[in-house]
Design a protein around this motif. Structure first.
Motif: not given
Lengths: 100, 451
Positions: A74-76, A81-82, B345-349, B379-384
């Motif tokens: 479902p996700q790699i 998102a896994d 908004v696209d720079d991070f999740t 869970i925060v994901t960003a470029s640095d």
């Protein structure tokens, strides 16, 4: 109506490499195997895991009383998102499915 | 009849093995001791960083037991996929550990190393020459993707392990190999049929997982030209036709066909026979040579940096409205992160996984039991890393005090840690699920003999 898990001995899910998930249903007896093999459609399994049915591989193995499904993960594995690195937690979802 | 006896101490170095069962196996005078050192199963970070998932002390303790057992048996010892991921750095790591063990035990051994690391340029060239093809469910690749991989490895097969065995080494430390190649190489090299060699290797590669008492680890695989026999070495471990044939299901998308460098194994017509209560004989396995000699590639790259933050919610009214509460926080937090940090908004999740509701399965979850508490994993994901950390810090006041409604006293939730946010470093992603054609099996591998 019973769930898959109530009919069979064990449901197992594991990674088959980072890009595929495989689910093994150990039916435990020829009767349970027949019930699963005829009663559980590939389409229902695909819908459960939100996969396209034609991407789901199916193996009905009477010699082992096993029905096996493999599908693109479902996700790699390890993607942002896994949720489950080892893929083992997808088994309860299939075990809790009501069999028609 | 020509035979080859291979002792497999465990499914992987680091999982442990039964020393009594190992001694019993050594007494049988094996031709080779083979053990796997890794897999992709622990995720992309190990390959991305080129590190082991097991502690050095654990690896050293278990490897020392095998190095000493090998000296006693007088046969070669081979490990594949050294250090979890099988990068060149992990071959060097295990080589250093081996030298320490030899010195500490006062024994000598000739060591050969086989490296599987791939420079991006080699794969880029192969891609340009149409020698790289995608396997099912593979991500798209390009020269840029290959260049951004922090590590690329190719999976060695029987040919490369055979080349290492032919150096006359006592100990072979191999980088990434297929799990099976370290076992299949010797029977094939000695001229035995390839079908049983690969099939016996596949059954044996997880050690005693193909038998009862799977944690005992040690099994012996006896190969001949017609088939192979599986014998578990530990007390209380029994191989049966069911346990052995069922092992083909394990972590395998297709239980009858197994692709390996140079061809594929077909076990559709294999026959599994109990020789007694513990041993199983397998015949009828077929090997089909492929049109081209291909090796599988694995690669990992950095896909952002992460910071995580945990909060615990126990108030029943919040539990009842937990999804709405999280959605409201995400909306407000996203706007604040953009405004205060100058981000798009696209720079991070940012994700809030609700532990106790559906953190494991997300929108696939079907269970609807009521819960008494929830863990919120942000869970925060960003470029640095600094940006990820700042975004996570902006989550802090929400996860601590965000009210369900404006007309209520300010609530306070439970933080298990101070500081609340935890930097996770680089977040790696698997980037390759491809095979590369080689004109010569050794073209992408480096074999070194250490005097």
């Amino acid at each position: 109506m019973s769930t898959v898990g109530e009919i069979v001995e064990k449901v197992r899910s594991k990674n088959a490499g980072p890009f595929w998930l495989t689910l093994d249903i150990f039916c435990g007896s020829p009767a349970a195997f027949t019930q699963l093999s005829t009663g559980l459609s590939t389409e229902r399994v695909a819908a459960l895991f939100k996969a396209e049915p034609d991407k789901v591989l199916r193996f009905d193995i009477p010699a082992l009383n096993v029905v096996k499904f493999s599908l693109p993960r479902p996700q790699i594995q390890g993607a942002v998102a896994d949720r489950d690195m080892h893929g083992a937690s997808f088994a309860p979802l299939l075990a809790e499915l009501e069999l028609n | 009849m020509k035979t080859v006896k291979i002792l497999v101490p465990s499914g992987a170095l680091g999982l442990g093995y039964d020393p009594v069962a190992l001694a019993r196996g050594i007494a049988l005078k094996p031709d080779l001791i083979a053990i796997d050192g890794g897999s992709t199963d622990s995720g992309p970070s190990y390959l991305g960083r080129g590190v082991s998932k097991y502690a050095r002390a654990s690896t050293k303790a278990e490897w020392a037991g095998l190095v000493v057992a090998r000296a006693e048996a007088g046969c070669p010892l081979v490990i594949g996929t050294a250090g979890t991921c099988g990068t060149d750095s992990m071959v060097d790591w295990l080589y250093d550990i081996t030298l320490e063990i030899l010195a500490e035990h006062g024994i000598t051994a000739k060591i050969s190393t086989l490296k599987s690391g791939q420079p991006a340029a080699r794969v880029q060239k192969a891609l340009a020459e149409d020698k790289v093809s995608a396997l099912s469910a593979a991500p798209d690749i390009s020269d840029e993707v290959l260049a951004s991989c922090t590590n690329i490895v190719a999976l060695a097969g029987a040919e490369q392990i055979a080349a290492a065995l032919k150096t006359g080494a006592d100990i072979i430390i191999a980088g990434r190999t297929t799990d099976t190649a370290i076992i299949a190489a010797l029977p094939i090299m000695r001229g035995l049929a390839a079908g049983p060699a690969w099939h016996g290797a596949k059954i044996g590669e997880c050690g005693a997982l193909c038998a009862t008492n799977p944690q005992s680890g040690v099994i012996c695989v006896d190969f001949d030209d017609n088939g192979f026999t599986i014998t578990p070495m530990a007390d209380g471990a029994h191989a049966t036709p069911h346990t052995v044939s069922a092992h083909m299901l394990y972590e395998n998308s297709n239980p009858f066909i197994l692709y390996e460098p140079g061809g594929h194994l077909d076990v559709t017509n294999a026959t599994y026979t109990a020789l007694d209560a513990s041993r199983v004989r397998v015949t009828g396995s077929k090997w089909h040579v492929g049109e081209h000699y291909t090796v599988k590639l694995e690669g990992a790259l950095i896909a952002g940096y992460q910071t995580i933050i945990f909060a615990l919610v126990r108030d029943p009214r919040y539990i009842e409205n937990i999804s709405d509460w999280c959605d409201d926080i995400l909306t407000k937090h996203r706007a604040k992160a953009c405004a205060r940090l100058g981000l798009e908004v696209d720079d991070f999740t940012t994700e809030l996984r609700i532990i106790g509701k559906n953190a494991t399965l997300g929108d696939m979850e079907s269970a609807t039991e009521t819960m008494s508490e929830a863990g919120i994993m942000g869970i925060v994901t960003a470029s640095d890393q600094q940006t990820a950390n700042s975004i996570a810090k902006l989550l802090n006041p929400y996860l601590l005090h965000h009210p369900l409604t404006q007309a209520e006293e300010q609530p306070t939730f439970a933080f298990p840690f101070s500081p609340a946010e935890i930097d996770r470093g680089a977040n790696y992603a698997f980037a390759l699920n491809h095979v590369m054609v080689l004109d010569n099996p050794m073209d992408a591998f480096t074999l070194e003999v250490h005097p």
